[in-house]
Design an enzyme around this catalytic site. Structure first.
Site, PDB file in Angstrom:
ATOM      1  N   ASP A   1      -0.307   5.066   0.826  1.00 44.42           N
ATOM      2  CA  ASP A   1      -0.616   6.098   1.819  1.00 44.42           C
ATOM      3  C   ASP A   1      -0.533   5.557   3.243  1.00 44.42           C
ATOM      4  O   ASP A   1      -1.193   4.576   3.595  1.00 44.42           O
ATOM      5  CB  ASP A   1      -2.012   6.657   1.561  1.00 44.42           C
ATOM      6  CG  ASP A   1      -2.101   7.367   0.221  1.00 44.42           C
ATOM      7  OD1 ASP A   1      -1.049   7.580  -0.410  1.00 44.42           O
ATOM      8  OD2 ASP A   1      -3.221   7.698  -0.211  1.00 44.42           O
TER       9      ASP A   1
ATOM     10  N   ASP B   1       0.866  -1.170   0.000  1.00 47.54           N
ATOM     11  CA  ASP B   1       0.000   0.000   0.000  1.00 47.54           C
ATOM     12  C   ASP B   1       0.910   1.230   0.000  1.00 47.54           C
ATOM     13  O   ASP B   1       2.091   1.138   0.357  1.00 47.54           O
ATOM     14  CB  ASP B   1      -0.888  -0.036   1.250  1.00 47.54           C
ATOM     15  CG  ASP B   1      -1.706   1.216   1.429  1.00 47.54           C
ATOM     16  OD1 ASP B   1      -2.356   1.646   0.459  1.00 47.54           O
ATOM     17  OD2 ASP B   1      -1.691   1.782   2.545  1.00 47.54           O
TER      18      ASP B   1
END
Length: 239
Positions: free
Chosen positions: A19, A17
């Site tokens: 963010d 991922d």
């Protein structure tokens, strides 16, 4: 009888991922910050996004905060030339994304590359941003949300397909694994958010990075590794 050709051995990969996992905060916001300085939208809209960004950092990824940032960003870029925003990507990385990277997560991603694994960023952020981060960090590539471009090269403010989030991430990872002959059971995934459980549970080696409360609870129950660089940062700042 001729021997049946052996199927090539499946490779391994690591999925990250972006963010609050690779970088602190929202990459879409950082892109918006650069766009604001170029005059794409006004100060009032920028401060509204800044407020949403502060909540995103302090509370972690929530579906409503993520959607709010996404919807605002899409509405602001609608009507602009796609090439104008694409031209911003290098500037965004140098001036806004690079200083926000978590060095520990970047090191882990690059160690996977050294070990011979593919490393993919999987994010709700537009694919163009995922691609430039992956390229700059020497990773394999990026999977991201696809923003629609009209026939005249103007951004419509709409998406092609769904935001790459939640179950959509798992679907994208599985499709990539099929395409590139990746063994998900031997692969790795890293995220900060409980919303990424579909992706984390799709691989054999899930890891939590700076997890939100719900993901930390799940990880503790499941016995998953937890990497908390936020606490390490706080301890360093107190010295």
């Amino acid at each position: 009888m001729p021997e049946t050709p052996k199927k090539p051995r499946k490779i391994e990969a690591a999925f990250f991922d972006v963010d609050n996992t690779i970088l602190r905060g929202s990459s879409s916001f950082l892109f918006g910050k650069a766009a604001f300085k170029k005059g794409f939208f006004n100060r009032k809209d920028f401060w509204r996004m800044a407020w949403q960004q502060s909540l995103f950092i302090s509370r972690g990824e929530k579906l409503n905060s993520l959607d709010a940032i996404k919807d605002k960003a899409l509405s602001l870029i609608a009507g602009h030339k796609a090439t104008d925003l694409t031209d911003l990507t290098d500037e965004v990385y140098e001036n806004y994304i690079s200083p926000k990277l978590w060095p520990e997560t970047v090191r882990i991603a690059q160690e996977h590359i050294k070990a011979g694994r593919e490393v993919w960023l999987v994010t709700a952020t537009p694919k163009e941003i995922a691609d430039v981060i992956a390229h700059r960090l020497g990773l394999t590539g990026g999977l991201g949300t696809i923003v629609e471009v009209g026939k005249d090269g103007i951004l419509t403010g709409k998406l092609i397909g769904k935001t790459l989030h939640g179950k959509a991430k798992r679907k994208a990872v599985r499709a990539l694994a099929e395409e590139r002959n990746i063994s998900l059971s031997r692969s790795y995934a890293y995220s900060d958010s409980v919303n990424d459980l579909p992706m984390l549970t799709a691989v054999g080696n899930p890891h939590c990075v700076n997890p939100d409360v719900a993901l930390r609870y799940y990880a503790n129950e499941a016995g998953w590794p937890i990497l908390d660089f936020k606490k390490r940062e706080l301890r360093a700042n107190k010295k």
